[in-house]
Design a protein around this motif. Structure first.
Motif, PDB file in Angstrom:
ATOM      1  N   LYS A  96      -2.108  10.139 -14.646  1.00 16.19           N
ATOM      2  CA  LYS A  96      -2.426  11.218 -13.715  1.00 16.19           C
ATOM      3  C   LYS A  96      -3.931  11.409 -13.579  1.00 16.19           C
ATOM      4  O   LYS A  96      -4.422  11.838 -12.526  1.00 16.19           O
ATOM      5  N   ALA A  97      -4.685  11.107 -14.635  1.00 18.74           N
ATOM      6  CA  ALA A  97      -6.142  11.266 -14.609  1.00 18.74           C
ATOM      7  C   ALA A  97      -6.845  10.100 -13.923  1.00 18.74           C
ATOM      8  O   ALA A  97      -8.073  10.149 -13.752  1.00 18.74           O
ATOM      9  N   TRP A  98      -6.123   9.057 -13.529  1.00 19.12           N
ATOM     10  CA  TRP A  98      -6.748   7.929 -12.842  1.00 19.12           C
ATOM     11  C   TRP A  98      -7.249   8.353 -11.464  1.00 19.12           C
ATOM     12  O   TRP A  98      -6.732   9.298 -10.852  1.00 19.12           O
ATOM     13  N   LYS A  99      -8.240   7.633 -10.979  1.00 20.05           N
ATOM     14  CA  LYS A  99      -8.777   7.894  -9.646  1.00 20.05           C
ATOM     15  C   LYS A  99      -7.700   7.731  -8.580  1.00 20.05           C
ATOM     16  O   LYS A  99      -7.639   8.507  -7.611  1.00 20.05           O
ATOM     17  N   HIS A 100      -6.848   6.744  -8.756  1.00 19.02           N
ATOM     18  CA  HIS A 100      -5.787   6.490  -7.776  1.00 19.02           C
ATOM     19  C   HIS A 100      -4.867   7.697  -7.626  1.00 19.02           C
ATOM     20  O   HIS A 100      -4.500   8.076  -6.509  1.00 19.02           O
ATOM     21  N   GLN A 125      -5.791  12.859  -0.126  1.00 18.88           N
ATOM     22  CA  GLN A 125      -6.039  11.936   0.973  1.00 18.88           C
ATOM     23  C   GLN A 125      -4.730  11.459   1.579  1.00 18.88           C
ATOM     24  O   GLN A 125      -3.709  11.382   0.888  1.00 18.88           O
ATOM     25  N   SER A 126      -4.788  11.136   2.846  1.00 13.47           N
ATOM     26  CA  SER A 126      -3.611  10.609   3.525  1.00 13.47           C
ATOM     27  C   SER A 126      -3.427   9.142   3.183  1.00 13.47           C
ATOM     28  O   SER A 126      -4.290   8.505   2.573  1.00 13.47           O
ATOM     29  N   PHE A 127      -2.295   8.619   3.596  1.00 19.95           N
ATOM     30  CA  PHE A 127      -1.978   7.228   3.280  1.00 19.95           C
ATOM     31  C   PHE A 127      -2.972   6.264   3.916  1.00 19.95           C
ATOM     32  O   PHE A 127      -3.422   5.303   3.285  1.00 19.95           O
ATOM     33  N   VAL A 128      -3.378   6.531   5.151  1.00 20.96           N
ATOM     34  CA  VAL A 128      -4.286   5.618   5.856  1.00 20.96           C
ATOM     35  C   VAL A 128      -5.668   5.609   5.213  1.00 20.96           C
ATOM     36  O   VAL A 128      -6.320   4.563   5.113  1.00 20.96           O
ATOM     37  N   ARG A 129      -6.119   6.765   4.737  1.00 19.10           N
ATOM     38  CA  ARG A 129      -7.462   6.886   4.174  1.00 19.10           C
ATOM     39  C   ARG A 129      -7.515   6.631   2.666  1.00 19.10           C
ATOM     40  O   ARG A 129      -8.595   6.678   2.077  1.00 19.10           O
ATOM     41  N   HIS A 130      -6.383   6.398   2.049  1.00 14.55           N
ATOM     42  CA  HIS A 130      -6.361   6.218   0.595  1.00 14.55           C
ATOM     43  C   HIS A 130      -6.770   4.791   0.266  1.00 14.55           C
ATOM     44  O   HIS A 130      -5.959   3.861   0.256  1.00 14.55           O
ATOM     45  N   ALA A 182       0.827  -1.206   0.000  1.00 13.97           N
ATOM     46  CA  ALA A 182       0.000   0.000   0.000  1.00 13.97           C
ATOM     47  C   ALA A 182       0.861   1.257   0.000  1.00 13.97           C
ATOM     48  O   ALA A 182       0.566   2.229  -0.717  1.00 13.97           O
ATOM     49  N   ALA A 183       1.934   1.248   0.805  1.00 14.76           N
ATOM     50  CA  ALA A 183       2.821   2.421   0.832  1.00 14.76           C
ATOM     51  C   ALA A 183       3.490   2.631  -0.525  1.00 14.76           C
ATOM     52  O   ALA A 183       3.623   3.767  -1.005  1.00 14.76           O
ATOM     53  N   LEU A 184       3.897   1.536  -1.152  1.00  8.08           N
ATOM     54  CA  LEU A 184       4.535   1.651  -2.456  1.00  8.08           C
ATOM     55  C   LEU A 184       3.559   2.185  -3.500  1.00  8.08           C
ATOM     56  O   LEU A 184       3.916   3.047  -4.322  1.00  8.08           O
ATOM     57  N   GLN A 185       2.328   1.724  -3.493  1.00  7.85           N
ATOM     58  CA  GLN A 185       1.329   2.212  -4.439  1.00  7.85           C
ATOM     59  C   GLN A 185       0.999   3.680  -4.185  1.00  7.85           C
ATOM     60  O   GLN A 185       0.835   4.464  -5.130  1.00  7.85           O
ATOM     61  N   TYR A 186       0.909   4.063  -2.918  1.00  8.34           N
ATOM     62  CA  TYR A 186       0.557   5.450  -2.582  1.00  8.34           C
ATOM     63  C   TYR A 186       1.634   6.424  -3.048  1.00  8.34           C
ATOM     64  O   TYR A 186       1.350   7.444  -3.692  1.00  8.34           O
TER      65      TYR A 186
END
Length: 455
Positions: free
Chosen positions: A259-263, A270-275, A228-232
């Motif tokens: 860049k236009a993706w929702k992610h 959003q913060s890392f915990v809430r992403h 998750a950290a790597l993806q964020y």
């Protein structure tokens, strides 16, 4: 050029071939005598006392020089063409050539040179048969390599290189992703493993299964957090790269699409915990890590069944089994894992999960109200509240999906008719459909055919 023989390169191909061959062999011939000219003090024997190590350095340097040389050649020819166009039409050229196109010619020449030398060996050997002195042999090397280079340019060897490099990039990108999936749990689980080793003497023997179970759970959960950290942070990296990546360089449209993706959009707010998308992507990575391990276990069991005890296998057999496992992992990620990751990151469900009525147009509120009034009056005849998709869908020529590259930026979207009537594009104008790569209008069959129609 319509009557030009098909198997005879065009003059432009001959010019590129001779430029590539002469640029390489002349640099090699100048470097090697220059070194031995000083070392042997005007001795003429340096042509026959070239050591292998020194020739390798000269050849490598001459090979690398082809990138800036051909970039300079392309830049110079572009400036000459612009000057001719200005003199002929008394106006500035409508299409600007990006810096990437200059360097692309250099990269193509760099990649093509080894193939040209190998393919030119028969011609070089034939030309060298009656020659004795070294200067004539340099000429034979230049001519033989130039012939092979001209034919490579003529038969579009650069397109073949692009296809090969694209395939290799996809393969190695999947391998890097698999390496990432294997490495992240190893790094995040190392502290728990070291803690378990340090406490083995303290923990009773009866609690060893429980300790092992807790270690596996800890490594598993820490791996999910690492994914998750790597993806964020990769979303932040893509957003940062999209700000400075040159518009006319390759990969810009892909970065802008990412860049236009929702992610990527939600990562900025959003913060890392809430992403949530990062955690969904981490769950996808973990799922496929489990699939990878299961497939490796199954293939290992099959190999043991077929070939017996692993301790008796040869090194070649073990390497072959490892290659098979790696190929299965690459196939799993390429055909299933990557598609699921794109679906989660972009926020768009796959086409298979969409409802059959999803693409229908919205109901007409006037028709709905008229049907309600008719029902109140006792009329059972109802008018259709939705227009058929064929009536609502615009013809492809009227869809505003085309962009024009003008003054260093993309303008649009335009329809095909607007490209012709408003933008007045030519065959050399750079256009693209949606987020596709930039191409000249004359290279797009669909657009070129439309432009030839009368108004």
């Amino acid at each position: 050029m319509n009557n030009w023989p098909k198997f005879l390169p065009f003059p432009a191909s001959w010019g590129k071939g001779f430029a590539l061959s002469s640029g390489f062999w002349l640099i090699v011939s100048f470097l090697l005598p220059g070194y031995y000219y000083y070392y042997y003090r005007f001795s003429t024997a340096y042509w026959y006392i070239i050591r292998n190590s020194d020739s390798k350095g000269a050849i490598a340097f001459a090979w690398l020089c082809q990138i800036p040389l051909f970039a300079f050649y392309h830049w110079g020819l572009t400036k000459v063409a612009e000057w001719v166009e200005i003199r002929r039409h008394n106006q500035q050229p409508t299409v600007t050539v990006s810096a990437w196109l200059h360097w692309r010619e250099g990269i193509i020449a760099f990649l093509m040179l080894p193939a040209a030398i190998v393919m030119g060996i028969p011609a070089i050997a034939f030309l060298m048969l009656p020659l004795r002195d070294s200067s004539s042999r340099i000429v034979a090397l230049i001519i033989g390599t130039a012939i092979a280079s001209a034919y490579l340019y003529h038969f579009r060897f650069a397109k073949l290189l692009k296809i090969i490099l694209k395939f290799l990039w996809i393969f190695y990108a999947n391998l890097l992703k698999i390496f990432e999936l294997l490495l992240v749990p190893t790094l995040t689980g190392t502290p728990f493993f070291l803690l378990t080793v340090a406490t083995t003497e303290i923990v009773p023997q009866k609690l060893l299964p429980l300790t092992t179970f807790l270690l596996v759970i800890s490594v598993f959960l820490s791996g999910i957090v690492g994914y998750a950290a790597l993806q964020y942070w990769s979303a932040h990296l893509v957003n940062w790269a999209a700000k400075w990546w040159p518009t006319d360089f390759p990969g810009n449209s892909r970065i802008q699409a990412r860049k236009a993706w929702k992610h990527n959009k939600t990562a900025a707010s959003q913060s890392f915990v809430r992403h949530t998308t990062s955690w969904h992507l981490a769950a996808n990575d973990t799922t496929y890590l489990i699939y990878f391990n299961l497939s490796a276990i199954v293939l290992g069991a099959i190999a043991i069944r077929l070939f017996g005890d692993p301790s008796k296998w040869s090194e070649t057999g073990k390497e072959m089994l490892g290659c098979v496992v790696a190929l299965v992992w690459v196939a799993q990620w390429h055909f299933w894992g990557w598609r699921r990751e794109v679906e989660i990151a972009s926020g768009e469900p796959s086409a298979k999960k969409r409802s059959p009525n999803r693409n229908l147009p919205a109901p007409d509120p006037v028709a709905v109200e008229l049907n309600q009034l008719a029902a109140e009056l006792g009329d059972v005849r109802m008018k259709p509240v939705r227009k058929p998709p064929s009536a609502t869908k615009k013809p492809k020529s009227q869809q505003a999906q085309w962009y024009v590259f003008r003054s260093g930026k993309a303008e649009g979207p335009y329809t095909k008719r607007q490209l012709r009537d408003v933008q007045q594009i030519t065959d050399r104008t750079k256009v693209r459909a949606g987020e596709a790569e930039w191409q000249r209008a004359g290279e797009i069959p669909e657009l070129a055919q439309f432009l030839t129609q009368k108004k």
